[in-house]
Design an enzyme around this catalytic site. Structure first.
Site, PDB file in Angstrom:
ATOM      1  CG  ASN A   1      -1.969  -1.103   1.152  1.00  0.00           C
ATOM      2  OD1 ASN A   1      -2.533  -1.340   0.084  1.00  0.00           O
ATOM      3  ND2 ASN A   1      -2.222  -1.776   2.258  1.00  0.00           N
TER       4      ASN A   1
ATOM      5  CG  HIS B   1       9.658   0.759   7.599  1.00  0.00           C
ATOM      6  ND1 HIS B   1      10.736   1.039   8.426  1.00  0.00           N
ATOM      7  CD2 HIS B   1      10.064  -0.243   6.790  1.00  0.00           C
ATOM      8  CE1 HIS B   1      11.753   0.244   8.122  1.00  0.00           C
ATOM      9  NE2 HIS B   1      11.360  -0.555   7.129  1.00  0.00           N
TER      10      HIS B   1
ATOM     11  CG  HIS C   1       4.350  -2.638   5.075  1.00  0.00           C
ATOM     12  ND1 HIS C   1       4.383  -1.293   5.363  1.00  0.00           N
ATOM     13  CD2 HIS C   1       3.034  -2.968   4.976  1.00  0.00           C
ATOM     14  CE1 HIS C   1       3.149  -0.826   5.460  1.00  0.00           C
ATOM     15  NE2 HIS C   1       2.308  -1.827   5.217  1.00  0.00           N
TER      16      HIS C   1
ATOM     17  CG  HIS D   1       0.324  -6.415   3.281  1.00  0.00           C
ATOM     18  ND1 HIS D   1      -0.277  -6.442   4.518  1.00  0.00           N
ATOM     19  CD2 HIS D   1       0.523  -5.101   3.000  1.00  0.00           C
ATOM     20  CE1 HIS D   1      -0.446  -5.200   4.956  1.00  0.00           C
ATOM     21  NE2 HIS D   1       0.029  -4.364   4.054  1.00  0.00           N
TER      22      HIS D   1
HETATM   23  P1  AMP Z   1      -0.668  -1.068   5.778  1.00  0.00           P
HETATM   24  O1  AMP Z   1      -2.107  -0.771   6.095  1.00  0.00           O
HETATM   25  O2  AMP Z   1      -0.435  -1.561   4.388  1.00  0.00           O
HETATM   26  O3  AMP Z   1       0.234   0.083   6.165  1.00  0.00           O
HETATM   27  O4  AMP Z   1      -0.273  -2.317   6.679  1.00  0.00           O
HETATM   28  C1  AMP Z   1       0.227  -2.222   7.970  1.00  0.00           C
HETATM   29  C2  AMP Z   1       0.089  -3.578   8.561  1.00  0.00           C
HETATM   30  O5  AMP Z   1       0.882  -3.629   9.731  1.00  0.00           O
HETATM   31  C3  AMP Z   1      -1.345  -3.933   8.993  1.00  0.00           C
HETATM   32  O6  AMP Z   1      -1.775  -5.108   8.294  1.00  0.00           O
HETATM   33  C4  AMP Z   1      -1.219  -4.169  10.497  1.00  0.00           C
HETATM   34  O7  AMP Z   1      -2.038  -5.202  10.962  1.00  0.00           O
HETATM   35  C5  AMP Z   1       0.264  -4.479  10.644  1.00  0.00           C
HETATM   36  N1  AMP Z   1       0.842  -4.208  11.943  1.00  0.00           N
HETATM   37  C6  AMP Z   1       0.701  -3.083  12.694  1.00  0.00           C
HETATM   38  N2  AMP Z   1       1.414  -3.181  13.831  1.00  0.00           N
HETATM   39  C7  AMP Z   1       2.028  -4.395  13.792  1.00  0.00           C
HETATM   40  C8  AMP Z   1       2.901  -5.081  14.682  1.00  0.00           C
HETATM   41  N3  AMP Z   1       3.311  -4.550  15.844  1.00  0.00           N
HETATM   42  N4  AMP Z   1       3.329  -6.322  14.335  1.00  0.00           N
HETATM   43  C9  AMP Z   1       2.927  -6.878  13.167  1.00  0.00           C
HETATM   44  N5  AMP Z   1       2.109  -6.271  12.282  1.00  0.00           N
HETATM   45  C10 AMP Z   1       1.666  -5.053  12.593  1.00  0.00           C
END
Ligand code: AMP
Length: 112
Positions: A85, A96, A98, A100
């Site tokens: 995203n 940051h 990432h 999925h």
């Molecule tokens: P996005 O919405 O693409 O920015 O995805 C962020 C993702 O990070 C979401 O799916 C959250 O569930 C996940 N997330 C947030 N905090 C943590 C954490 N401490 N450990 C693992 N995943 C996390």
């Protein structure tokens, strides 16, 4: 800098890590949206795919090498989805970069 995923990559905040090397780590999403839901991140802070340049694209290419290895290790032989995203319209919540990895079930055709 106060970044959740930088803290996770340094081990300051606990996570369920499934892969780590010098430049990349991967851990299970805390709120999984599929039986397998893993986040793959660069250890260096890159805010999103929008910030990828010639100077840091090697780590992004490495993430794309690592993703199929993780998918294989997780047994995702029937396929999986990779999503990153970028920004507000995509609902990026952690700034940051990432990727999925989602799998372990038949995913919906609809992506938006
Ligand atoms: P996005 O919405 O693409 O920015 O995805 C962020 C993702 O990070 C979401 O799916 C959250 O569930 C996940 N997330 C947030 N905090 C943590 C954490 N401490 N450990 C693992 N995943 C996390």
């Amino acid at each position: 800098m106060d970044c959740l995923f930088c803290s996770i990559s340094r081990g300051e905040i606990p996570s369920a890590k499934v892969y780590e090397d010098d430049t990349v780590c991967a851990f299970r999403d805390i709120a999984p949206q599929a039986p397998v839901h893993i986040l793959v991140i660069p250890k260096q802070h890159i805010a999103s795919l929008d910030e990828v340049t010639a100077a840091n694209s090697a780590v992004t290419a490495h993430i794309l090498e690592v993703i199929p290895q993780i998918a294989k290790a997780e047994g995702l032989t029937r396929g999986y989805r990779v999503i990153t995203n970028v920004g507000e319209d995509a609902c990026q919540s952690v700034h940051h970069m990432h990727f999925h990895i989602l799998g372990g079930k038949k995913l919906p055709e609809q992506m938006s």
